[in-house]
Design an enzyme around this catalytic site. Structure first.
Site, PDB file in Angstrom:
ATOM      1  N   ASP A  73      36.550  44.949  59.146  1.00 38.41           N
ATOM      2  CA  ASP A  73      35.303  45.200  58.461  1.00 38.41           C
ATOM      3  C   ASP A  73      34.901  43.879  57.838  1.00 38.41           C
ATOM      4  OD1 ASP A  73      33.142  46.920  57.898  1.00 38.41           O
ATOM      5  OD2 ASP A  73      33.844  47.227  55.857  1.00 38.41           O
ATOM      6  N   THR A  74      33.617  43.626  57.855  1.00 35.77           N
ATOM      7  CA  THR A  74      33.088  42.361  57.363  1.00 35.77           C
ATOM      8  C   THR A  74      31.939  42.644  56.422  1.00 35.77           C
ATOM      9  OG1 THR A  74      33.715  41.163  59.357  1.00 35.77           O
ATOM     10  CG2 THR A  74      31.936  40.213  58.049  1.00 35.77           C
ATOM     11  N   GLY A  88      23.736  39.760  63.349  1.00 33.26           N
ATOM     12  CA  GLY A  88      23.773  40.116  61.927  1.00 33.26           C
ATOM     13  C   GLY A  88      23.063  39.093  61.057  1.00 33.26           C
ATOM     14  N   ARG A 118      35.597  35.692  60.530  1.00 32.59           N
ATOM     15  CA  ARG A 118      36.293  36.527  61.504  1.00 32.59           C
ATOM     16  C   ARG A 118      37.312  35.685  62.259  1.00 32.59           C
ATOM     17  NH1 ARG A 118      32.243  38.628  63.473  1.00 32.59           N
ATOM     18  NH2 ARG A 118      32.232  40.402  62.071  1.00 32.59           N
TER      19      ARG A 118
END
Length: 192
Positions: free
Chosen positions: A68-69, A149, A177
């Site tokens: 999850d970011t 994003g 990431r």
């Protein structure tokens, strides 16, 4: 060794696949027949990553990892954080999310922010967490057409280009990431 990466985000899958060594076979949710939405109902980035990994392990039996970011903006008290994907609403539209950030920072001089990725690994009956952080700032306008994003409005510290203006290889080397995946790979390489 094979692992499931618990994501339906094809951009994330592509990004992570480019970082995983050849001796680790990466399976997608589609590869294991998982078509349902994996729950993400926790109120922290760590919580969501853990919830997704545990769900796949419990329902499908595979060793797996999930990430999850979140984008955490100082002047917005850490928002959007865990709500980054749906910051502007449940439609999860990147353009809407970007415009909301830019609007909320309209008269703000402090544009410091960070991306934070947490990977939860379910491996051989144990859980492990790996965290990657990339500090930077939010630009005044969108720049670049690569990435996804919030990439067009985020510049990493020491860079004059946004994540949407640099190559995937460079983003993986300096990005949140990429850092978390590097830690995951180091761990997996020690398990052989």
């Amino acid at each position: 060794m094979q692992l499931v990466f618990a994501t339906n985000n094809l951009n994330k899958l592509k990004e992570v696949q480019s970082l995983i060594p050849d001796h680790i076979k990466l399976l997608s949710l589609a590869d294991i027949g998982c078509v349902e939405d994996v729950p993400e109902t926790q109120d922290t980035i760590e919580g969501n990553a853990i919830q997704k990994a545990e769900y796949i392990k419990k329902h499908y039996g595979y060793d797996c990892f999930a990430d999850d970011t979140g984008l955490e903006v100082d002047a917005l008290n850490g928002e959007p954080g865990v709500y980054s994907a749906r910051y502007a609403g449940e439609q999860r539209n990147s353009e809407d999310n970007i415009q909301k950030i830019l609007k909320n920072l309209n008269n703000e001089s402090n544009r410091n922010a960070q991306f934070k990725t947490v990977i939860a690994l379910e491996f051989q009956g144990k859980q492990h967490l790996f965290t990657g952080i990339c500090k930077g700032e939010i630009t005044m306008d969108k720049m670049g057409d690569q990435g996804f994003g919030y990439d067009p409005i985020f510049k990493a510290e020491g860079y004059d280009k946004t994540f949407a203006e640099i190559s995937l290889e460079e983003k993986n080397r300096i990005g949140h990431r990429g850092k978390a995946v590097q830690l995951l790979v180091q761990f997996l390489n020690m398990q052989q």
